[in-house]
Design an enzyme around this catalytic site. Structure first.
Site, PDB file in Angstrom:
ATOM      1  N   ARG A   1      25.604  -6.094  72.024  1.00 43.46           N
ATOM      2  CA  ARG A   1      24.221  -5.605  71.903  1.00 43.46           C
ATOM      3  C   ARG A   1      23.949  -5.359  70.426  1.00 43.46           C
ATOM      4  O   ARG A   1      24.193  -4.253  69.936  1.00 43.46           O
ATOM      5  CB  ARG A   1      24.032  -4.284  72.675  1.00 43.46           C
ATOM      6  CG  ARG A   1      24.233  -4.348  74.185  1.00 43.46           C
ATOM      7  CD  ARG A   1      23.073  -4.970  74.943  1.00 43.46           C
ATOM      8  NE  ARG A   1      21.774  -4.384  74.694  1.00 43.46           N
ATOM      9  CZ  ARG A   1      21.276  -3.329  75.350  1.00 43.46           C
ATOM     10  NH1 ARG A   1      21.957  -2.738  76.284  1.00 43.46           N
ATOM     11  NH2 ARG A   1      20.065  -2.869  75.066  1.00 43.46           N
TER      12      ARG A   1
ATOM     13  N   GLN B   1      13.953   1.542  84.015  1.00 43.50           N
ATOM     14  CA  GLN B   1      15.035   2.523  83.934  1.00 43.50           C
ATOM     15  C   GLN B   1      14.639   3.877  84.506  1.00 43.50           C
ATOM     16  O   GLN B   1      15.504   4.721  84.734  1.00 43.50           O
ATOM     17  CB  GLN B   1      15.499   2.707  82.483  1.00 43.50           C
ATOM     18  CG  GLN B   1      16.152   1.474  81.885  1.00 43.50           C
ATOM     19  CD  GLN B   1      15.177   0.666  81.058  1.00 43.50           C
ATOM     20  OE1 GLN B   1      13.969   0.694  81.300  1.00 43.50           O
ATOM     21  NE2 GLN B   1      15.680  -0.070  80.088  1.00 43.50           N
TER      22      GLN B   1
ATOM     23  N   ASP C   1      16.128   6.095  70.088  1.00 40.58           N
ATOM     24  CA  ASP C   1      17.134   5.100  69.709  1.00 40.58           C
ATOM     25  C   ASP C   1      17.475   5.220  68.242  1.00 40.58           C
ATOM     26  O   ASP C   1      18.596   4.954  67.827  1.00 40.58           O
ATOM     27  CB  ASP C   1      16.651   3.692  70.050  1.00 40.58           C
ATOM     28  CG  ASP C   1      16.738   3.452  71.541  1.00 40.58           C
ATOM     29  OD1 ASP C   1      15.803   3.860  72.264  1.00 40.58           O
ATOM     30  OD2 ASP C   1      17.774   2.918  71.983  1.00 40.58           O
TER      31      ASP C   1
ATOM     32  N   ASN D   1      11.844   4.495  70.029  1.00 40.36           N
ATOM     33  CA  ASN D   1      12.376   4.753  71.375  1.00 40.36           C
ATOM     34  C   ASN D   1      11.768   3.717  72.326  1.00 40.36           C
ATOM     35  O   ASN D   1      10.906   2.923  71.951  1.00 40.36           O
ATOM     36  CB  ASN D   1      12.061   6.192  71.806  1.00 40.36           C
ATOM     37  CG  ASN D   1      12.808   6.592  73.069  1.00 40.36           C
ATOM     38  OD1 ASN D   1      13.998   6.327  73.197  1.00 40.36           O
ATOM     39  ND2 ASN D   1      12.121   7.201  74.015  1.00 40.36           N
ATOM     40  N   LYS D   2      12.228   3.747  73.543  1.00 37.42           N
ATOM     41  CA  LYS D   2      11.774   2.850  74.606  1.00 37.42           C
ATOM     42  C   LYS D   2      10.269   2.612  74.550  1.00 37.42           C
ATOM     43  O   LYS D   2       9.488   3.542  74.382  1.00 37.42           O
ATOM     44  CB  LYS D   2      12.128   3.512  75.937  1.00 37.42           C
ATOM     45  CG  LYS D   2      11.685   2.796  77.181  1.00 37.42           C
ATOM     46  CD  LYS D   2      12.332   1.454  77.334  1.00 37.42           C
ATOM     47  CE  LYS D   2      13.829   1.562  77.222  1.00 37.42           C
ATOM     48  NZ  LYS D   2      14.491   0.270  76.969  1.00 37.42           N
TER      49      LYS D   2
END
Lengths: 337, 337
Positions: free
Chosen positions: B89, B196, B236, B246-247
């Site tokens: 990743r 998620q 993140d 972030n997401k």
């Protein structure tokens, strides 16, 4: 479009099954009023104006199917159809408006003959349909003029031919603006839970209008990264003070547009304006079955026992709206920029 | 939780397969470094801290599997594992940080015995894991104090045990606040495209914390209709000026929280703060494969040829953040209310 959205076939209505799109183009024939009610409830047909039109044809269908009965029986069947169709979707004002027009024709006692009544009801349904086509055309011209040349635009849900039976409300404006070279690209949020953005992508893809399909979570990121000139959305109901009930996700899009100075345009026919409803607070918001969220298509993505909140609509206050566009023209909203 | 997220079983790692949740709880045993790399790449394990921990165990696994070989062979196998795990990743900061720690232990030439080296590497992996558990605990206590008694709260994505191997970051704060009777109900947006939010719903459901799972489109409607005290989200990466990557969906949630006077709290370990990155504009946003949007699980919801935009993260500016919470304490953000 290859397959028509709806098509009256002499004595029944053929409708494109929107729950199958964009993966399959499949039509269903509606021949009994119960089938019309089920098609609306199951969202095989959807979009406030289209629901109104299909419901009107459903009343006509009940009348046609009973036109050889005695008047009392005939009337009972038509009234039953009116009632069951009215119970399909609680928020859609066009549904009630269309059924009221059908009711008025039924109540016109001069005819007193089931066969004549049935013909009058069918003609009324056809009028409702034709008027929508004409209103969409006028609305598209009125709205397109608000879009600057070569713009990126944003929308939500589906407000095209699939939603109105004409060329659409907000998406009709976008198609017309694209013909006038005002639209460069359309950003289409998925619009969970039912993902009606897929229907918009289908219409744009078939119509060869450049678009990008985006997750609902990326609207904010889009507006902070790309130049977007306007969001153009439909409405299910507009209160007397200008508050708009529309697909869940509209309100947050309007908040984001205000932050980023992006015009927020509501395109909706006059019939959506509900003078009897003072403000957005007076609009009952339909909460739909949690399975719409737990499932995608037929597949469960969340177990049945999980708890879900699934409001179908939200309220966007007038202060977040730049313009209202209808077949009659353009009105200013309450946005101060 | 019945099934542990990860569990070291003397000579292999058992991990819960997160791609199967919440519909099935199924573990897989990782016994070879290639299996660790594949589990990370296929997102069977996900969440930046958990990826780092699992990668560290993967290096230890390579060492244990080669501990009876000559040192040169042993070292070759461990270095190959380090390389293949680093390639899983490419954007996960914790992954590189954890692998760097493992590399440092490998590079410690004093031991020079494969068996001793292997034990030292396993102990380092266990330390990385244990430190995460402790950091999560401290963060949970620090963050919980910010939530008023009996509050509704909102989150995004999954930031719980499934993401860190400890008790989580933002969701760890929420669980602790619930134990302290500060949380009445948690609203959990789906978080498309990868949904998620389902993992968060699974953790809350199992943990008997009241929650509602909601479509991403309903965050605005929620805040305008329900009393919500705070949104608590993870990060993140946090730039030196306080901007948060972030997401996708975090930024628009922060905008909505600001409008509705709802606290917006970012809970993230110190390792997320990147002093070398001046502002959010300097953070490269990963755009992922459009099939994540075109598909839900294994089913296509949009045909392959349809055009999609799929950014993985967005940037929330410091001005929209009320507080930053880490294992070290609480810092104020730039929100003025």
């Amino acid at each position: 479009m290859g397959v028509p959205v709806i098509s009256w076939k002499n004595d029944y209505l053929m409708v494109l099954d929107q729950t199958k799109l964009p993966l399959r183009e499949q039509s269903v024939d509606l021949t009994k009023p119960e089938e019309y009610a089920r098609a609306i409830r199951d969202m095989k047909v959807r979009g406030a104006p289209l629901i109104g039109i299909v419901a009107a044809y459903g009343v006509a269908q009940a009348a046609l199917n009973s036109q050889n009965e005695q008047f009392a029986e005939f009337e009972k069947h038509v009234r039953r159809a009116l009632e069951s169709l009215a119970a399909t979707r609680p928020t859609a004002v066009n549904l009630f408006w269309a059924l009221k027009r059908m009711q008025a024709v039924l109540d016109d006692n001069i005819l007193r003959s089931p066969a004549k009544h049935a013909l009058a009801l069918l003609n009324e349904a056809k009028s409702i349909h034709r008027e929508q086509v004409e209103a969409d055309r006028a609305m598209a011209m009125n709205g397109a003029a608000l879009i600057p040349r070569n713009s990126n635009v944003l929308t939500i849900c589906n407000t095209g031919a699939l939603a109105t039976g004409g060329e659409g409300t907000a998406l009709g404006v976008i198609f017309e603006a694209h013909r006038q070279k005002r639209v460069k690209r359309v950003f289409v949020p998925e619009t969970r839970p039912r993902m009606q953005g897929r229907l918009t992508a289908w219409e744009l893809h078939k119509g060869r209008v450049p678009y990008k399909f985006i997750p609902d979570t990326s609207v904010g990121a889009l507006l902070s990264r790309e130049e977007v000139a306007a969001a153009i959305v439909g409405a299910d109901r507009i209160a007397a003070n200008g508050d708009v009930a529309n697909k869940i996700g509209t309100y947050q899009m309007a908040v984001l547009c205000a932050r980023h100075g992006v015009k927020f345009i509501v395109a909706a026919p006059r019939s959506t304006f509900d003078a009897g409803c003072p403000t957005g607070n007076d609009i009952t918001i339909e909460e739909r079955d949690g399975d719409e969220v737990r499932k995608v298509g037929r597949c469960f993505v969340l177990p049945k026992e999980y708890l879900v909140w699934n409001p179908a609509f939200d309220i966007t206050p007038r202060e977040l709206i730049s313009h209202y566009v209808s077949e009659d023209g353009v009105e200013s909203g309450g946005r101060e920029d």
